[in-house]
Write a protein that holds these residues in place. Sequence first.
Motif, PDB file in Angstrom:
ATOM      1  N   GLU A  42      29.100  11.458 -11.290  1.00  0.00           N
ATOM      2  CA  GLU A  42      28.992  10.225 -12.066  1.00  0.00           C
ATOM      3  C   GLU A  42      30.383   9.904 -12.599  1.00  0.00           C
ATOM      4  OE1 GLU A  42      26.453   8.378 -13.793  1.00  0.00           O
ATOM      5  OE2 GLU A  42      24.840   9.151 -12.502  1.00  0.00           O
ATOM      6  N   THR A  43      30.800   8.678 -12.426  1.00  0.00           N
ATOM      7  CA  THR A  43      32.117   8.319 -12.976  1.00  0.00           C
ATOM      8  C   THR A  43      31.944   7.261 -14.068  1.00  0.00           C
ATOM      9  OG1 THR A  43      32.446   6.530 -11.389  1.00  0.00           O
ATOM     10  CG2 THR A  43      33.264   8.720 -10.750  1.00  0.00           C
TER      11      THR A  43
ATOM     12  N   GLY B 247      35.155   7.671   0.012  1.00  0.00           N
ATOM     13  CA  GLY B 247      35.410   8.562  -1.121  1.00  0.00           C
ATOM     14  C   GLY B 247      34.391   8.335  -2.232  1.00  0.00           C
ATOM     15  N   ALA B 248      34.057   7.075  -2.486  1.00  0.00           N
ATOM     16  CA  ALA B 248      33.084   6.767  -3.542  1.00  0.00           C
ATOM     17  C   ALA B 248      31.734   7.382  -3.188  1.00  0.00           C
ATOM     18  CB  ALA B 248      32.960   5.253  -3.708  1.00  0.00           C
TER      19      ALA B 248
ATOM     20  N   SER C  94      35.774  18.628  -5.393  1.00  0.00           N
ATOM     21  CA  SER C  94      35.271  19.774  -6.153  1.00  0.00           C
ATOM     22  C   SER C  94      35.967  19.873  -7.506  1.00  0.00           C
ATOM     23  CB  SER C  94      35.292  21.071  -5.344  1.00  0.00           C
ATOM     24  OG  SER C  94      36.599  21.383  -5.027  1.00  0.00           O
ATOM     25  N   ASN C  95      37.219  19.441  -7.603  1.00  0.00           N
ATOM     26  CA  ASN C  95      37.862  19.375  -8.930  1.00  0.00           C
ATOM     27  C   ASN C  95      37.143  18.367  -9.828  1.00  0.00           C
ATOM     28  OD1 ASN C  95      40.876  19.591  -7.113  1.00  0.00           O
ATOM     29  ND2 ASN C  95      40.036  21.257  -8.341  1.00  0.00           N
ATOM     30  N   MET C  96      36.731  17.236  -9.238  1.00  0.00           N
ATOM     31  CA  MET C  96      36.007  16.233 -10.047  1.00  0.00           C
ATOM     32  C   MET C  96      34.696  16.817 -10.564  1.00  0.00           C
ATOM     33  SD  MET C  96      36.443  12.509  -8.359  1.00  0.00           S
ATOM     34  CE  MET C  96      36.466  12.886  -6.622  1.00  0.00           C
TER      35      MET C  96
ATOM     36  N   ALA D  36      31.219  18.709 -14.824  1.00  0.00           N
ATOM     37  CA  ALA D  36      30.383  19.778 -15.388  1.00  0.00           C
ATOM     38  C   ALA D  36      30.769  20.084 -16.838  1.00  0.00           C
ATOM     39  CB  ALA D  36      30.518  21.039 -14.539  1.00  0.00           C
ATOM     40  N   ARG D  37      31.962  19.696 -17.237  1.00  0.00           N
ATOM     41  CA  ARG D  37      32.397  19.930 -18.614  1.00  0.00           C
ATOM     42  C   ARG D  37      32.341  18.652 -19.445  1.00  0.00           C
ATOM     43  NH1 ARG D  37      34.095  23.118 -15.036  1.00  0.00           N
ATOM     44  NH2 ARG D  37      34.180  25.352 -15.479  1.00  0.00           N
ATOM     45  N   GLY D  38      31.595  17.689 -18.937  1.00  0.00           N
ATOM     46  CA  GLY D  38      31.396  16.450 -19.694  1.00  0.00           C
ATOM     47  C   GLY D  38      32.581  15.512 -19.666  1.00  0.00           C
TER      48      GLY D  38
END
Length: 364
Positions: free
Chosen positions: A313-314, A306-307, A286-288, A293-295
């Motif tokens: 999107e990473t 995990g992936a 949720s931190n990710m 969400a902030r670009g």
Amino acid sequence: DKGNHRHFMAKEIHEQPEVVGHTLAYYLDMANDRVRLPKLPFDIASLKHVAISACGTAFYAGLIGKYWFERFARLPVEIDIASEFRYREAPLEPGGLAVFVSQSGETADTLASLRYAAQHGQNILSVVNVPTSTIARESHAVMPTLAGPEIGVASTKAFTCQLAVLASLAVAAGRARGTLSEVDEQRLVAALVAAPGLMAEALKLEPQIEALARNLSKAKDVLYLGRGTSYPLALEGALKLKEISYIHAEGYAAGELKHGPIALIDETMPVIVIAPYDRIFEKTASNMQEVAARGGRIILFTDAKGAEEAGVETEATFVLPDMPATITPFAYAVLIQLLAYHTAVVMGTDVDQPRNLAKSVTVE
Ligand code: M6R
């Protein structure tokens, strides 16, 4: 001798499966999955309290050790940066255990902390890589790391060997105190025995990490996030990067993101997330999502599950094999070291002798 490597740091990163294996073999009975520590001059079973003190990377190893001592042995641990510990006049109950972690065994603040603890009736145990060092000589017990000489100023193999010693000691303490059963011990030791192989798996991701380093070298600031034992790794990742590439980096506990650092997030700042799939993975996920969400640009170190579960999107995802939670710091440490190393190589800095730094900090 650097062997086939361009720098001592590269050689030392690659040596880790071997030297961590040697260190584990010294403290574990690998054939029977049991801990086998040399005899200690105090009774681990009756300890009530542990105080750990160290500097820099050795401090981060100690911080991971704290998670292990508390989990395996249910022993309360306080940990300090040695330069704070030596002056804060901590009240120490006589008979406690004070642990000092140091590659060189000569770090001035760590030595001064050791002397303070000795004057206050503590059992002094040091985890050192140089067995003839002052810290080793002034300790009641020494648990050496068998990393061999570490030449690069940035500590790599000493760190993972420190983890091997601290994990072995924490499991031994858990057995002595009855908080771990024989079956627990065997399960944990079997996990540790697998660590060198997983570090070798991490080394196989080097070409991908090298490719990412080109992008990372353009960043001005980098944030590292992790929870649990991945939190000290985030601190260590940030230290490694700033020390050798001179790029500003900060490590944070992922849960602290919304208490300040989230204000920094934009499209230019890489956020490196160390998050093997574990019982707190969802919190980090949720931190990710908050970063995404902030670009923010996310670089994720995780495993297959995990992936799959990250839900963002990473910019890059590095996937290690699944492994028991106890050994993730060993394998994920290799990734953060490689990332710092290759970024510094792209930047063209003096990797083994970064500016303003000395291998052994013998003055405070
Ligand atoms: O020799 P020590 O382990 O006591 O050294 C402690 C720190 O000076 C050391 O870990 C330093 O932070 C390294 N340059 C980090 O890579």
